[in-house]
Scaffold this active site. Structure first.
Site, PDB file in Angstrom:
ATOM      1  N   LYS A  13       0.851  -1.206   0.000  1.00  0.00           N
ATOM      2  CA  LYS A  13       0.000   0.000   0.000  1.00  0.00           C
ATOM      3  C   LYS A  13       0.876   1.241   0.000  1.00  0.00           C
ATOM      4  O   LYS A  13       2.042   1.220   0.433  1.00  0.00           O
ATOM      5  CB  LYS A  13      -0.952   0.036   1.202  1.00  0.00           C
ATOM      6  CG  LYS A  13      -0.309   0.098   2.591  1.00  0.00           C
ATOM      7  CD  LYS A  13       0.058   1.502   3.063  1.00  0.00           C
ATOM      8  CE  LYS A  13       0.888   1.487   4.347  1.00  0.00           C
ATOM      9  NZ  LYS A  13       1.674   2.664   4.619  1.00  0.00           N
ATOM     10  N   ASP A 145      -2.731  -1.733   9.876  1.00  0.00           N
ATOM     11  CA  ASP A 145      -2.831  -1.646   8.408  1.00  0.00           C
ATOM     12  C   ASP A 145      -3.417  -2.920   7.787  1.00  0.00           C
ATOM     13  O   ASP A 145      -3.695  -2.948   6.589  1.00  0.00           O
ATOM     14  CB  ASP A 145      -1.432  -1.453   7.785  1.00  0.00           C
ATOM     15  CG  ASP A 145      -0.852  -0.070   8.045  1.00  0.00           C
ATOM     16  OD1 ASP A 145      -1.612   0.817   8.483  1.00  0.00           O
ATOM     17  OD2 ASP A 145       0.351   0.111   7.789  1.00  0.00           O
TER      18      ASP A 145
HETATM   19  P1  ATP Z   1       4.368  -0.380   8.714  1.00  0.00           P
HETATM   20  O1  ATP Z   1       3.251  -1.339   8.356  1.00  0.00           O
HETATM   21  O2  ATP Z   1       4.531  -0.201  10.202  1.00  0.00           O
HETATM   22  O3  ATP Z   1       4.378   0.883   7.921  1.00  0.00           O
HETATM   23  P2  ATP Z   1       6.650  -1.070   7.151  1.00  0.00           P
HETATM   24  O4  ATP Z   1       5.899  -1.230   5.902  1.00  0.00           O
HETATM   25  O5  ATP Z   1       7.504   0.144   7.259  1.00  0.00           O
HETATM   26  O6  ATP Z   1       5.693  -1.153   8.376  1.00  0.00           O
HETATM   27  P3  ATP Z   1       7.367  -3.881   7.241  1.00  0.00           P
HETATM   28  O7  ATP Z   1       8.004  -4.287   5.964  1.00  0.00           O
HETATM   29  O8  ATP Z   1       5.978  -4.298   7.485  1.00  0.00           O
HETATM   30  O9  ATP Z   1       7.544  -2.309   7.420  1.00  0.00           O
HETATM   31  O10 ATP Z   1       8.329  -4.400   8.413  1.00  0.00           O
HETATM   32  C1  ATP Z   1       8.358  -3.874   9.721  1.00  0.00           C
HETATM   33  C2  ATP Z   1       9.110  -4.841  10.632  1.00  0.00           C
HETATM   34  O11 ATP Z   1       8.335  -6.023  10.790  1.00  0.00           O
HETATM   35  C3  ATP Z   1      10.459  -5.267  10.067  1.00  0.00           C
HETATM   36  O12 ATP Z   1      11.448  -4.822  10.926  1.00  0.00           O
HETATM   37  C4  ATP Z   1      10.411  -6.791  10.000  1.00  0.00           C
HETATM   38  O13 ATP Z   1      11.550  -7.400  10.544  1.00  0.00           O
HETATM   39  C5  ATP Z   1       9.165  -7.199  10.768  1.00  0.00           C
HETATM   40  N1  ATP Z   1       8.389  -8.270  10.081  1.00  0.00           N
HETATM   41  C6  ATP Z   1       7.718  -9.268  10.647  1.00  0.00           C
HETATM   42  N2  ATP Z   1       7.109 -10.042   9.732  1.00  0.00           N
HETATM   43  C7  ATP Z   1       7.388  -9.518   8.531  1.00  0.00           C
HETATM   44  C8  ATP Z   1       7.056  -9.866   7.200  1.00  0.00           C
HETATM   45  N3  ATP Z   1       6.297 -10.933   6.901  1.00  0.00           N
HETATM   46  N4  ATP Z   1       7.512  -9.083   6.203  1.00  0.00           N
HETATM   47  C9  ATP Z   1       8.251  -7.996   6.499  1.00  0.00           C
HETATM   48  N5  ATP Z   1       8.623  -7.633   7.734  1.00  0.00           N
HETATM   49  C10 ATP Z   1       8.192  -8.378   8.761  1.00  0.00           C
END
Ligand code: ATP
Length: 305
Positions: A13, A145
């Site tokens: 997203k 989210d």
């Molecule tokens: P947000 O949804 O808070 O905006 P983001 O998009 O910035 O998050 P994500 O890629 O969702 O970030 O990852 C956030 C943290 O979650 C990372 O540090 C990661 O190690 C952990 N994590 C746990 N499960 C997953 C997954 N399936 N994919 C990615 N990251 C994960």
């Protein structure tokens, strides 16, 4: 039909509007956001462990940023599968494979996409036929989210982002995504936002949804949409990673209609006039050397399928 393997594509997203209200007593911020799902997807395959006696959930992660993603029970995808099984009172487990394209800790809700994808995939794998309203409740328990990641499309999110209302959107929008080295922690970006506001560097608004943005979406007009993109977390993300300002300036100089930090960053997204323009902009942005790598994507797209 019974199957012991299900594969889904789970989209990232971006936030077309991300308005952050004052911090609440529970530590979260009230948000008004407009989510938009794009066709930058993680591929998730789930296999039933039925024939492996006593097997626990297994997970392997490959692709973009895989080394930063935990391959254990702390992975959001494993938590989602376990919560679904627990909700139905079943002891089934699965082995989950995630091939990532969504940048990790990139502000594109990659973990949420994986959790939503696993809810859909395991529901099919185990033939549970869980109503969407129940999947939404499970999703909201897993993260703010994730209800949107389940639906996809374009939607308004309020509360912590988990209360969704539909948006009428026509047409397709074309995006260029600039991926950066390293990630930004979402809680740290919110904390920086609070710090900047306390210093009065950034004004604190009571959030409300942008009418010009909704009109741009109704009309499917990229030029109008470009004038309405906003992200209250952008100053905080740039404060923590100053080079993001240079990335956005470069995209605009190269002809993007608009450029913003995606969610809590550090990924930056640029809106292009049409698909051809997005391909040209992506090539030039990649050549400029301001970011690690570049992708193109379009939206809106439906949730995991
Ligand atoms: P947000 O949804 O808070 O905006 P983001 O998009 O910035 O998050 P994500 O890629 O969702 O970030 O990852 C956030 C943290 O979650 C990372 O540090 C990661 O190690 C952990 N994590 C746990 N499960 C997953 C997954 N399936 N994919 C990615 N990251 C994960």
């Amino acid at each position: 039909m019974n199957s012991d393997l299900v594969t889904v594509q789970a989209p990232a997203k971006i936030n077309l509007q991300l308005s952050v209200g004052p911090v609440r007593t529970d530590g979260f911020h009230d948000l008004v956001t407009v989510f938009h799902a794009i066709d930058l997807c993680d591929t998730i395959t789930v296999r039933d462990n039925e024939n492996i006696s006593g097997a626990e959930f297994g997970i392997t992660v490959t692709g973009e940023g895989a080394r930063f993603v935990p391959e254990d029970a702390s992975n959001l995808a494993v938590k989602a599968a376990a919560l679904l099984a627990q909700h139905h009172g079943i002891t089934r487990t699965a082995t989950i494979e995630i091939d990532k394209r969504i940048p990790v800790a990139g502000g594109m809700a990659g973990g949420s996409a994986d959790a939503a994808g696993v809810l859909i995939a395991c529901d099919r794998l185990w033939e549970l036929h869980t109503p969407m309203t129940v999947l939404e409740q499970l999703a909201a328990q897993l993260g703010s989210d994730i209800p949107f990641s389940l639906h996809g499309g374009t939607a308004i999110g309020t509360g912590r982002g988990e209360v969704l209302s539909p948006v009428i959107a026509t047409g397709e929008f074309h995006w260029v995504i600039a991926l950066m080295d390293g990630g930004l922690s979402t809680p740290k970006v919110y904390a920086e936002c609070d710090r900047l506001r306390a210093e009065n560097v950034q004004a604190e608004n009571q959030p409300s949804v942008s009418e010009p943005l909704l009109m741009a979406l109704r009309q499917g007009d990229p030029e109008l949409l470009a004038r309405s993109l906003t992200n209250d977390l952008q100053p905080a993300a740039i404060s923590l990673m100053p080079k993001l300002g240079r990335v956005i300036d470069t995209g605009l100089e190269l002809g993007a209609l608009a450029g913003i930090v995606s969610g809590s960053g550090p990924t930056c997204v640029f809106l292009a006039k049409d698909k051809d323009a997005s391909i040209g902009l992506a090539a030039e942005l990649a050549g400029s050397g301001v970011c690690r790598t570049v992708r193109t994507a379009s939206g809106p797209v439906q949730g995991p399928r």
